[in-house]
Design an enzyme around this catalytic site. Structure first.
Site, PDB file in Angstrom:
ATOM      1  N   HIS A 232       0.815  -1.217   0.000  1.00  0.00           N
ATOM      2  CA  HIS A 232       0.000   0.000   0.000  1.00  0.00           C
ATOM      3  C   HIS A 232       0.850   1.269   0.000  1.00  0.00           C
ATOM      4  CE1 HIS A 232      -3.849  -2.189   1.576  1.00  0.00           C
ATOM      5  NE2 HIS A 232      -3.353  -2.716   0.470  1.00  0.00           N
ATOM      6  N   ARG A 390      -7.108   2.448   1.808  1.00  0.00           N
ATOM      7  CA  ARG A 390      -7.436   1.092   2.243  1.00  0.00           C
ATOM      8  C   ARG A 390      -7.104   0.832   3.707  1.00  0.00           C
ATOM      9  NH1 ARG A 390      -3.876  -0.992  -2.724  1.00  0.00           N
ATOM     10  NH2 ARG A 390      -2.752   0.846  -1.959  1.00  0.00           N
TER      11      ARG A 390
END
Length: 730
Positions: A232, A390
């Site tokens: 990420h 996220r």
């Protein structure tokens, strides 16, 4: 549409005697096409936005809604995506008209003049997202990274920056050689064989009951979640923002038809989902195309095939903490004072310690408490806000986000004491720079060693070779879409929570994974960070074995909050690879200099497993058609690692390029001084945990599983030495 076709017919000028000559359109015709395309796109965007918000607001969100909202392009990315949709739809309108006039199939961009294509690009906004950025006005370019990593490479200012296309190490393999996914036409053969349904492969190759999961003898669950954490920082592929087809208005959630951007995952008739739920497909939305790819690529000097966009920077720079564009970076800062801090939650704390702020998004994906607990009286809370969209995906990931937000603020406060003359901007940038270096050190020194193994480290990732401005650090499509998804098979079916003695928490037991998705309330109301972090370092990762690959929490219950059909992560991974046109297993083996099995005997030798080779060939018929993700995760591990030879090669190659192509890499001369580099070499993830939680005892090497009797008291772990950052005032 009819009016536009009439206008094209009246105004387009033709100076050709055959169909291969350029077609010149009047400015009015182009403007009319752009207007119509914008109206179509805007209408689809607005419909999709309202539908998604309404479903989430009324607790009627399906798992596919959650995934789509999770992967929505936001901020500058959304502007880039919308511009790409404007241009693509404009080209399609013109193509339809030209095909009608020529009465034969043509590639419209071969006929439209370069000047007209440039005008279309300007009017739709695509040009702005392709133009090289000027570095002359960027301040402190030699000292600090820009949020988007624009101008990391001085010669190619967009290289490695956010909102640029993934790079291709091998040419894409689309059904139409331009943009249609592999397997779009279920009856079209590849290498003389039909591709199996991805759900079929998931059922026959990856299916594992929760009770059959094997635990890793060597590594902790932190290895798994840290893999997600680094992913990420490096990759985010946005979905198309629309839920209905541009061409025919069909809602992708209500059909199993394949019509852009709907690419549903067909469910086999003997599947339990088909039998018990009468479901014929799992909704799936294509990744959005980048501006200047597919139909319009050649005008930018790019390939004419569809490319996907990476919304993040290609560098290890803690973008998941700070954001990857200027707007997001500013929004995450606490600008109520001049202390260089990140924003924190003003409504809740974790036993007095800081928590992430809440989002103000219209659709609250995290209103899951009542559904999961079956108690409608309990309070719902918004999602947490962090540098990556996220951050709420699971409570382990949310805990790392919170931990490192706290570490930034701890560093900023410590630097302020050391250098009271520094203003908030300097404190923020220096703390951010240290944080980026932390993760470069931890990732390369500690983490990757356990993934690709010592031999690959020695070959590709040992001594830092120095910065090379000709090395492209951009994230490759195969890394983002396949190779770095290996850790999906290391996820345990539980998100462990442990008490002070590293035993199962008596008050807050470990929830099943599907009950830990989008649940920030578990951190707020169920004991905070400490039990979750103890669970990450005090429990083992799942072991990926050829017999037990992916358990039910991810294959049958992904984002399951209701009775709606849940998603299947294995199927999503393979479908995404086909969506992106990734070449098959053997092509990537060839890329890495590995053998390319041609039959069952050779595949058995590669996999060291006769039954698995037989099962794969029963589905794919030829090893060349095996989806690269499933082929990669099926391979036996390299020595000392947790991936096979193919993924060891692809992962190591990517990290090799990330490091060598980063002008601001922590070891590059002039980025830090010698004393600062010596201090950074002592970076300790254990110390970061000790400094920012109530945990008093941790393993000194938290990626390696050890008995709790061997854990180290926090007071015995050396503190990070910030003294080299003290600036003498002349």
């Amino acid at each position: 549409m009819k009016g536009f076709l009439c206008l094209i017919g009246a105004l387009y000028l033709c100076s050709h005697s055959h169909v291969d000559a350029e077609t010149h359109l009047s400015r009015r015709a182009i403007e009319k096409a752009v207007e119509e395309a914008k109206a179509t796109v805007d209408s689809a965007y607005e419909y999709s936005r309202k539908q998604s918000i309404e479903r989430v607001r009324t607790n009627a969100a399906k798992p596919s809604d959650v995934l789509r909202l999770l992967k929505q392009p936001v901020g500058p990315t959304r502007l880039a995506v919308r511009a790409a949709d404007y241009m693509d739809n404009t080209i399609k309108l013109i193509k339809t008209s030209l095909v009608a006039r020529q009465k034969r199939s043509i590639n419209a961009t071969d006929l439209i003049s370069a000047e007209d294509l440039q005008l279309i690009s300007d009017l739709t906004g695509c040009s702005a997202h392709q133009r090289p950025a000027s570095c002359k006005t960027v301040s402190n370019l030699e000292r600090f990274r820009t949020a988007s990593s624009i101008c990391n490479n001085r010669k190619n200012s967009r290289r490695g920056s956010s909102n640029t296309p993934f790079t291709r190490w091998l040419p894409a393999e689309y059904q139409d050689e331009i943009s249609l996914p592999k397997g779009w036409d279920l009856k079209l053969k590849i290498n003389k064989q039909l591709l199996p349904l991805v759900r079929q492969v998931s059922n026959h190759i990856l299916s594992t009951k929760n009770s059959d999961v094997e635990s890793d003898p060597l590594y902790t669950h932190l290895v798994t979640i840290f893999g997600q954490w680094t992913d990420h920082d490096l990759t985010f592929t946005p979905h198309s923002p629309v839920i209905r087809s541009f061409s025919n208005g069909i809602d992708c959630d209500k059909t199993c038809e394949r019509t852009e951007p709907c690419f549903p995952i067909a469910i086999p008739t003997n599947d339990i989902r088909f039998v018990e739920h009468s479901e014929k497909c799992i909704p799936f939305f294509r990744s959005t195309a980048a501006c200047g790819s597919g139909q319009t690529g050649h005008m930018f000097g790019a390939s004419t095939v569809r490319q996907q966009m990476n919304t993040l920077t290609s560098f290890i720079d803690s973008g998941q903490v700070y954001g990857s564009d200027d707007t997001k970076a500013q929004f995450l800062r606490d600008l109520t004072n001049d202390k260089g801090l990140l924003r924190v939650n003003t409504a809740y704390t974790d036993n007095g310690r800081e928590l992430l702020p809440f989002t103000n998004m219209g659709a609250n994906m995290c209103a899951t408490r009542a559904r999961i607990t079956n108690d409608i009286s309990l309070k719902e809370v918004p999602c947490f806000l962090a540098g990556d969209e996220r951050s709420n995906e699971n409570i382990g990931l949310s805990s790392l986000h919170t931990l490192f937000m706290r570490e930034h603020n701890r560093l900023a406060r410590a630097l302020a004491k050391l250098n009271p003359h520094w203003n908030g901007e300097r404190l923020y940038q220096e703390a951010r720079k240290i944080m980026g270096a932390y993760f470069q050190v931890i990732t390369y020194r500690d983490y990757l060693f356990h993934i690709v193994g010592p031999d690959v480290i020695a070959k590709q990732l040992s001594t830092y070779p120095g910065y090379d401005e000709d090395v492209d650090p951009s994230i490759s499509n195969v890394f983002a879409t396949a190779a770095y998804r290996f850790a999906h098979l290391m996820v345990q079916p539980f998100m462990f929570r442990l008490n002070e003695t590293y035993e199962e928490h008596p008050e807050y037991p470990s929830p099943l994974l599907h009950k830990a998705f989008f649940t920030p309330w578990r951190i707020l109301f169920e004991g905070g960070l400490d039990p979750i972090l103890r669970g990450l370092v005090g429990r083992r990762a799942k072991l990926n074995t050829q017999e037990h690959m992916m358990h039910d929490e991810l294959r049958e219950r992904l984002f399951e909050f209701s009775k709606e059909l849940a998603l299947d992560l294995a199927s999503l991974n393979m479908q995404r690879g086909r969506d992106h046109g990734l070449p098959g297993y053997n092509e990537w083996r060839k890329f890495c200099g590995l053998s390319q099995p041609k039959n069952e005997r050779q595949l058995k030798r590669v996999l060291n497993n006769k039954e698995l080779a037989k099962s794969l060939l029963k589905l794919y018929k030829t090893p060349s058609n095996i989806d690269v993700w499933v082929g990669g995760v099926a391979e036996p591990f390299v020595k000392g690692g947790r991936v096979g030879p193919l993924f060891a090669c692809l992962v190591a190659t990517q990290f090799q390029r990330i490091r060598q192509g980063d002008r601001l890499w922590w070891e590059n001369e002039g980025v830090f001084n010698e004393d600062q580099r010596e201090s950074l070499k002592q970076t300790s993830l254990s110390r970061i945990i000790c400094d920012n939680t109530g945990i008093t005892k941790v393993p000194d090497k938290p990626f390696q599983f050890k008995s709790k009797d061997s854990y180290t008291e926090c007071e015995k772990i050396p503190a990070f030495d910030l003294s080299p950052w003290k600036e003498e005032i002349e």
